[in-house]
Design an enzyme around this catalytic site. Structure first.
Site: not given
Ligand code: PGA
Ligand code: ZN
Length: 393
Positions: A39, A141, A150, A191, A227, A268, A295, A320, A348, A371
């Site tokens: 995503s 996911h 999430e 995940e 999230d 998130e 994010d 990230k 991650h 995270k």
């Molecule tokens: P992604 O998802 O690593 O697939 O982008 C993780 C997130 O949205 O935090």
């Molecule tokens: Zn996210």
């Protein structure tokens, strides 16, 4: 100084190809791999197909990095930027860039015989982050599961990271037991979170029960977070859940209601990646009791975080490294967020390797949470590294 750089294509946790870099110096060695998202935010640095990107880098990039000083991270990263020549690493690929940038730092730490978190955080790096991990998930996911991507837990009452890691694992196991009892047990998503065909409300209720059980057993407070990855739900006009459609205003009200109903400590991406304004409305409403984290909104990008500060859009920034491509810019994003009074969470990606570098970065840069899931080889690689780091502190 750098004597040799090796790039190779390796496997990630989804079975896709990704890039690993090795940096060799006269006295040091560093290795790091690029993760990948499902995503992904629109404004992230651009990933290139691994084989193609490695082939090009071997020809046009690696030769000009030989002889660089790994202990001058800022210059190394500036060289990557200069050679790339684009604002989003679309020329060399953000996957190649982040693997090289992190491997450079690890080679420097190794040449000084220091752990990475000590090299980057200095003598006073003395606290590990708490683990934030997802126990139920869906969205991009896992198909046919929840709409919210999430459902996360964080052991707020834990004395430290290592205690916290096992508390999260206990919640993950307890969620399994509840799902099993209800006849809803499923497989896991990308995940490692359970991905049952249940509604978001059912997920909240099941996790509330699991948290209560584990808190009772351990005497350690555990809180819930989510999230939403709302850019994935936004259709240009409204938020489309499996069982509901919400306008911007309804989405803000729904999120605020969830904070109070389930005592959420963390949300998130509650709104899609352009809506700084609605983010600000939600932060104004519940920011005193819940972390509102960007994010896809911020993509670890200083310009977008600056806009977030100006508009009071959030009180937390997800970090990230591969969203921006270099360690220097990752650090700059963290410093700006922290200077502006925001918390930072090191994260991650859904596609991961056993690379554990983010456990060191989260500790060195004083992020509040790491995270990185709860179970699964590529997730526990980071969690177990955090346990080792805590022991060294
Ligand atoms: P992604 O998802 O690593 O697939 O982008 C993780 C997130 O949205 O935090
Ligand atoms: Zn996210």
């Amino acid at each position: 100084t750098i004597e040799e750089i090796i790039l190779r294509v390796i496997l990630d946790s989804r079975g896709n190809e990704t890039v690993e870099a090795e940096v060799h110096t006269d006295y040091g060695f560093g290795q790091a791999a690029a993760p990948s998202g499902a995503s992904t935010g629109t404004y992230e640095a651009k990933v290139r197909p691994p084989r193609e990107a490695v082939r090009d880098a071997e020809k046009h990039l690696i030769p000009s990095l030989i002889g660089e000083d790994t202990r001058d991270q800022i210059t190394f990263d500036a060289r990557l930027r200069e050679i790339d020549g684009t604002p989003d690493f679309s020329s060399i690929g953000a996957n190649v860039a982040v693997a090289l940038s992190l491997a450079c730092a690890k080679a420097a730490a190794s040449s000084l015989d220091l752990e990475l978190f000590h090299y980057l955080g200095g003598a006073f790096a003395d606290k590990t982050p708490l683990p934030l991990g997802n126990v139920i998930g869906g969205g991009a996911h896992a198909p046919n599961a929840t709409s919210i991507q999430e459902f996360l837990v964080v052991p707020t009452g834990a004395s430290g990271a290592s205690e916290g890691v096992f508390v999260n694992a206990a919640v993950h196991r307890t969620v399994k037991a509840i799902l099993q009892k209800q006849g809803k047990l499923s497989g896991k998503g990308d995940e490692g979170a359970w991905a049952p065909a249940i509604s978001d409300t059912e997920a909240f209720e099941i996790i509330s029960e699991a948290i209560a059980t584990v808190s009772d057993e351990t005497n350690i407070e555990v809180r819930m977070g989510i999230d939403v990855a709302a850019s994935e739900l936004w259709d240009g006009k409204q938020y489309r859940y499996k069982d509901a459609v919400r306008t911007r205003e309804e989405q803000v009200a729904y999120m605020a209601d969830l904070v109070d109903r389930y005592n959420l400590i963390y949300i998130e991406d509650p709104l899609f990646e352009e809506d700084f304004e609605a983010f600000a409305d939600l932060t104004a409403a519940v920011g005193d009791r819940c972390l509102i984290c960007g994010d896809d909104l911020f993509v670890t990008n200083v310009e977008r975080i600056t806009k977030g500060v100006e508009t009071c859009a959030a009180n937390c920034v997800l970090i990230k490294p591969n969203q921006i491509g270099t360690l220097t810019e990752t650090f700059e994003a963290i410093r700006l967020a922290q200077k502006s009074g925001m918390e930072t969470v090191m994260s991650h990606r859904s596609g991961e390797t056993t690379d554990a570098t983010i456990a060191h970065l989260a500790t060195a840069f004083e992020c509040i949470f790491l995270k990185t899931g709860v179970v699964g080889g590529e997730r526990i690689a980071k969690l177990n590294e955090l346990i080792r780091i805590e022991e060294l502190i």
